[in-house]
Design an enzyme around this catalytic site. Structure first.
Site, PDB file in Angstrom:
ATOM      1  N   LYS A 183      61.816  79.172  48.696  1.00 30.69           N
ATOM      2  CA  LYS A 183      61.853  77.819  48.086  1.00 30.69           C
ATOM      3  C   LYS A 183      61.035  76.767  48.006  1.00 30.69           C
ATOM      4  O   LYS A 183      60.852  76.400  48.976  1.00 30.69           O
ATOM      5  CB  LYS A 183      63.057  76.734  48.910  1.00 30.69           C
ATOM      6  N   GLY A 240      58.085  70.243  57.167  1.00 28.46           N
ATOM      7  CA  GLY A 240      58.641  68.671  56.366  1.00 28.46           C
ATOM      8  C   GLY A 240      58.942  67.560  57.436  1.00 28.46           C
ATOM      9  O   GLY A 240      58.893  67.396  58.355  1.00 28.46           O
ATOM     10  N   SER A 241      60.024  66.903  56.826  1.00 33.15           N
ATOM     11  CA  SER A 241      60.720  65.588  57.654  1.00 33.15           C
ATOM     12  C   SER A 241      61.620  66.034  58.590  1.00 33.15           C
ATOM     13  O   SER A 241      61.903  67.131  58.443  1.00 33.15           O
ATOM     14  CB  SER A 241      61.293  64.536  56.436  1.00 33.15           C
ATOM     15  N   GLY A 244      65.126  66.150  56.957  1.00 38.83           N
ATOM     16  CA  GLY A 244      65.023  67.408  55.869  1.00 38.83           C
ATOM     17  C   GLY A 244      65.876  68.585  57.536  1.00 38.83           C
ATOM     18  O   GLY A 244      66.737  69.323  57.184  1.00 38.83           O
ATOM     19  N   GLY A 245      64.923  68.830  58.098  1.00 34.13           N
ATOM     20  CA  GLY A 245      64.585  70.035  58.880  1.00 34.13           C
ATOM     21  C   GLY A 245      65.533  70.570  60.066  1.00 34.13           C
ATOM     22  O   GLY A 245      66.085  70.979  59.825  1.00 34.13           O
ATOM     23  N   GLU A 264      59.374  73.328  61.471  1.00 28.32           N
ATOM     24  CA  GLU A 264      58.453  72.260  62.066  1.00 28.32           C
ATOM     25  C   GLU A 264      57.871  70.509  61.849  1.00 28.32           C
ATOM     26  O   GLU A 264      58.800  71.107  60.377  1.00 28.32           O
ATOM     27  CB  GLU A 264      56.994  73.006  61.883  1.00 28.32           C
ATOM     28  N   CYS A 301      50.338  66.584  59.853  1.00 29.88           N
ATOM     29  CA  CYS A 301      51.598  66.643  61.288  1.00 29.88           C
ATOM     30  C   CYS A 301      50.747  66.256  62.151  1.00 29.88           C
ATOM     31  O   CYS A 301      51.394  66.209  62.904  1.00 29.88           O
ATOM     32  CB  CYS A 301      52.614  68.473  60.778  1.00 29.88           C
ATOM     33  N   GLU A 392      57.113  58.584  63.543  1.00 30.15           N
ATOM     34  CA  GLU A 392      56.314  59.694  62.402  1.00 30.15           C
ATOM     35  C   GLU A 392      56.506  58.233  61.103  1.00 30.15           C
ATOM     36  O   GLU A 392      56.793  58.011  60.428  1.00 30.15           O
ATOM     37  CB  GLU A 392      56.129  60.739  62.043  1.00 30.15           C
TER      38      GLU A 392
HETATM   39  P1  NAP Z   1      61.152  67.047  53.321  1.00 31.95           P
HETATM   40  O1  NAP Z   1      62.207  66.230  52.999  1.00 31.95           O
HETATM   41  O2  NAP Z   1      62.069  67.880  54.609  1.00 31.95           O
HETATM   42  O3  NAP Z   1      61.232  68.267  51.605  1.00 31.95           O
HETATM   43  C1  NAP Z   1      61.018  69.218  52.734  1.00 31.95           C
HETATM   44  C2  NAP Z   1      61.875  70.548  51.641  1.00 31.95           C
HETATM   45  O4  NAP Z   1      63.086  70.882  52.416  1.00 31.95           O
HETATM   46  C3  NAP Z   1      61.806  69.947  50.143  1.00 31.95           C
HETATM   47  O5  NAP Z   1      61.988  71.724  49.704  1.00 31.95           O
HETATM   48  C4  NAP Z   1      63.351  69.680  50.574  1.00 31.95           C
HETATM   49  O6  NAP Z   1      64.577  69.972  49.014  1.00 31.95           O
HETATM   50  C5  NAP Z   1      63.616  70.837  51.097  1.00 31.95           C
HETATM   51  N1  NAP Z   1      65.180  70.032  51.922  1.00 31.95           N
HETATM   52  C6  NAP Z   1      64.658  68.673  52.991  1.00 31.95           C
HETATM   53  N2  NAP Z   1      65.897  68.256  52.814  1.00 31.95           N
HETATM   54  C7  NAP Z   1      67.039  69.205  52.584  1.00 31.95           C
HETATM   55  C8  NAP Z   1      68.236  69.496  52.992  1.00 31.95           C
HETATM   56  N3  NAP Z   1      69.090  67.922  53.472  1.00 31.95           N
HETATM   57  N4  NAP Z   1      69.301  70.107  53.221  1.00 31.95           N
HETATM   58  C9  NAP Z   1      68.524  71.604  52.277  1.00 31.95           C
HETATM   59  N5  NAP Z   1      67.202  70.914  51.736  1.00 31.95           N
HETATM   60  C10 NAP Z   1      66.484  69.852  51.927  1.00 31.95           C
HETATM   61  O7  NAP Z   1      60.073  67.361  53.150  1.00 31.95           O
HETATM   62  P2  NAP Z   1      58.945  66.578  51.810  1.00 31.95           P
HETATM   63  O8  NAP Z   1      59.388  66.504  50.425  1.00 31.95           O
HETATM   64  O9  NAP Z   1      58.040  67.872  52.131  1.00 31.95           O
HETATM   65  O10 NAP Z   1      58.342  64.978  52.827  1.00 31.95           O
HETATM   66  C11 NAP Z   1      58.952  63.650  52.794  1.00 31.95           C
HETATM   67  C12 NAP Z   1      58.729  63.357  53.756  1.00 31.95           C
HETATM   68  O11 NAP Z   1      58.842  64.470  55.198  1.00 31.95           O
HETATM   69  C13 NAP Z   1      57.200  62.541  54.149  1.00 31.95           C
HETATM   70  O12 NAP Z   1      57.144  61.147  53.643  1.00 31.95           O
HETATM   71  C14 NAP Z   1      56.814  62.864  55.956  1.00 31.95           C
HETATM   72  O13 NAP Z   1      57.366  61.541  56.316  1.00 31.95           O
HETATM   73  C15 NAP Z   1      57.460  64.221  55.819  1.00 31.95           C
HETATM   74  N6  NAP Z   1      56.656  65.050  55.705  1.00 31.95           N
HETATM   75  C16 NAP Z   1      55.916  65.216  57.436  1.00 31.95           C
HETATM   76  C17 NAP Z   1      54.807  66.558  57.598  1.00 31.95           C
HETATM   77  C18 NAP Z   1      54.878  66.597  58.767  1.00 31.95           C
HETATM   78  O14 NAP Z   1      54.135  67.903  58.844  1.00 31.95           O
HETATM   79  N7  NAP Z   1      55.332  66.234  60.001  1.00 31.95           N
HETATM   80  C19 NAP Z   1      55.021  67.563  56.715  1.00 31.95           C
HETATM   81  C20 NAP Z   1      55.668  67.267  55.198  1.00 31.95           C
HETATM   82  C21 NAP Z   1      56.440  66.134  54.808  1.00 31.95           C
HETATM   83  P3  NAP Z   1      63.799  68.857  47.428  1.00 31.95           P
HETATM   84  O15 NAP Z   1      62.765  68.827  47.812  1.00 31.95           O
HETATM   85  O16 NAP Z   1      63.589  70.336  46.929  1.00 31.95           O
HETATM   86  O17 NAP Z   1      64.777  67.931  48.144  1.00 31.95           O
END
Ligand code: NAP
Length: 532
Positions: A183, A240-241, A244-245, A264, A301, A392
């Site tokens: 994805k 990711g977040s 989301g996770g 993670e 991260c 975070e």
């Molecule tokens: P994200 O919002 O968690 O998204 C990561 C992936 O998961 C994207 O492909 C997103 O799809 C998908 N996703 C998110 N929520 C979902 C759900 N409820 N159901 C199904 N799929 C879902 O992270 P991000 O876009 O990379 O960044 C946003 C925030 O995440 C950042 O501002 C940061 O705070 C955090 N982040 C943390 C880390 C870390 O390593 N700690 C790394 C990256 C990001 P879509 O984008 O297509 O919606």
């Protein structure tokens, strides 16, 4: 050439009318190419194809899978210049960062290729029968790790190469014998497609089954949700977040057949500073940490988000020096306006919090998507009281937590959630550094660092990149290093099987010449051991 289409196995496909574009955060404009959101039909086709491919791919020898992984790295090297151009236009990150990340991605692929040839990743164990055992005979039992099935990987926004399309999750899953449905992350869909093309080319050249890899575009959570719910998907890798996770983890647990999710997620990576170290090196430490907090615009991260120490004169000197050093560093572009906005929202919350003092004061005129570096401080008791301070803030900021004594420091550690890392900045003989503090920190983290910075994750077998929830959803595994393959393998035991029906790994004669544990002894010996 980037088409904006999805790869359904080896075929490019776009049968949805919904499209989106990536964004150049440095120029603050959309990029030109439209990417087609994966349709329901494409989701169904790619997962079904992965399921079909699995039946063949799991039988492909380790040697052939190793060639496939090496071929992917060769294909990536061939399109290096194209990758650099698109990567920079979709992330605002520098050419050097891209090259370093590509290098890491290629090395990860090669390390799994090497593991497949030389390693003992299947953990073969054989306990031969004892027919004469009383009161009941002991059966012949032979166990090995086997691939779990098609794996769904969510690409990470902050590592468009090393934790995305051909990144660690994909490389480890393919090495394990699991097809991958990727994805793609919408922020770098072009980079994703280029890398997917390299994987597809490698799959064709090394004659891997069609469906061993698919790349699906989407901007919005629906495609991801449908993929998690597909009954063909047997495990999920995510970076990711926390929101989301956690949502994906919940979804996977609610399926009729729940599947494991290796997510993670967020971490604030506490750093504990002790007085003797500060006395000797406060200035150097401040410079080192200013760099660690701001590197990559803090979008790691492992960014040191919380620094814990004692409210002393010497810490005051460190604090002032840290602010001075961080204000000297020029801000760098963030990955996307949305990430920039989340960062600003997080900083605003800190500023509004009456218990927190913001120490960085310098105001500079910033380009769009460039963040201010922020250092703030809070007392330990307020930090313990207010859980929101543990969240975070993804970007170049850090919160200093001031403790009265060791007891308070211990309480701060105990109040914290699971983390990827914890760091101790101390002299070995610092009276304040007690075993109790080390033990408390160890319970919370996947990696403890002595006198270093948490940013920079070495890729090697001894690395743990994971940690107790919410750092990850399963603290028993690492997302980095060759042992990350374990996430996609499950143990299967064969009881009293005839030799000709056993997998090669478990046959007496050890035709693959792999290391095995036979009746408690690790050996590559074959037939000779069984004749005794
Ligand atoms: P994200 O919002 O968690 O998204 C990561 C992936 O998961 C994207 O492909 C997103 O799809 C998908 N996703 C998110 N929520 C979902 C759900 N409820 N159901 C199904 N799929 C879902 O992270 P991000 O876009 O990379 O960044 C946003 C925030 O995440 C950042 O501002 C940061 O705070 C955090 N982040 C943390 C880390 C870390 O390593 N700690 C790394 C990256 C990001 P879509 O984008 O297509 O919606």
């Amino acid at each position: 050439m980037i088409t904006g289409k999805n790869y359904i196995g080896g075929e490019l496909s776009s049968n949805s009318f919904v499209s989106f574009k990536t964004f150049n955060p440095l120029l603050n404009i959309e990029n030109n190419i439209s990417f087609y959101e994966a349709s329901d039909n494409e989701i169904e086709k790619s997962t079904k194809l992965a399921n079909e491919a699995f039946k063949i791919f799991k039988q492909v020898s380790s040697l052939e899978r190793s060639k496939f992984l090496n071929q992917i790295s060769d294909e990536l090297e061939l399109i290096k210049n194209d990758i650099v151009n698109v990567y920079c236009s979709e992330t605002g990150l520098s050419e050097d960062r891209c090259k370093a990340e590509l290098n890491r991605t290629v090395n990860q692929l090669k390390s799994f290729a090497k593991l497949l040839i030389e390693g003992n990743f299947q953990e073969v164990s054989i306990d031969t029968s004892i027919p004469e055992r009383k009161p009941i005979p002991k059966p012949d039992l032979r166990k090995m790790l086997m691939p779990i099935g098609p794996v769904l990987v969510f690409g990470a926004s902050n590592f468009p190469l090393a934790y995305s399309t051909a990144g660690g999750d994909t490389a480890s899953a393919l090495a394990a014998g699991c097809p991958v449905i990727l994805k793609s992350h919408p922020m770098h869909a072009g980079t994703g497609e280029l890398v997917a093309t390299a994987i597809i080319r490698a799959a064709k050249k090394t004659k891997m089954p069609n469906g061993v890899f698919s790349n699906l575009n989407s901007k919005g959570i629906e495609v991801g949700e449908k993929l998690v719910n597909s009954h063909y998907v047997k495990a999920v890798g995510f970076t990711g977040s926390l929101s989301g996770g956690r949502a994906i983890y919940n979804l996977a647990s609610k399926r009729d057949t729940p599947i494991p999710v290796f997510a993670e997620m967020g971490s604030v990576n506490p750093v504990l500073i002790f007085p003797k170290k500060l006395k000797n090196e406060y200035s150097e430490l401040a410079a080192k940490y200013a760099k660690s907090i701001t590197i990559g615009s803090g979008q790691f991260c492992t960014n040191p988000g919380i620094i814990i120490s004692f409210d002393t004169e010497i810490f005051n000197l460190f604090k002032n020096k840290l602010v001075e050093e961080i204000e000297k560093i020029s801000p760098s572009c963030m990955l996307h306006p949305n990430i920039h906005k989340s960062y600003n929202d997080g900083v605003e919350n800190i500023k509004k919090n009456k218990s927190v003092s913001v120490l960085t004061k310098k105001q500079i005129e910033l380009d769009d998507n460039f963040p201010n570096h922020v250092i703030s401080s809070v007392t330990a008791n307020k930090f313990i009281e207010d859980k929101s301070l543990q969240q975070e803030i993804f970007g170049p900021c850090s919160l200093l937590v001031l403790c009265k004594d060791q007891h308070e420091m211990l309480n701060v550690i105990k109040s914290m959630e699971g983390q990827l890392t914890g760091t101790l900045l101390a002299e070995e003989n610092d009276d304040y550094l007690t075993q109790e503090i080390i033990n408390a920190l160890e319970l919370k983290v996947g990696r403890i660092i002595f006198n270093g910075v948490p940013t920079g994750v070495e890729v090697c077998p001894s690395m743990t990149h994971g940690g107790p929830y919410p750092a990850s959803t399963d603290s028993r595994f690492s997302a980095v290093g060759i042992n990350s393959i374990k996430r996609w393998l499950r143990p299967v035991s064969f009881q009293d099987f005839p030799q000709n029906l056993l997998p090669s790994e478990l046959k007496n004669n050890n035709p693959l010449n792999i290391e095995r544990n036979i009746n408690g002894i690790t050996t590559r010996e074959g037939d000779s051991l069984f004749k005794i």
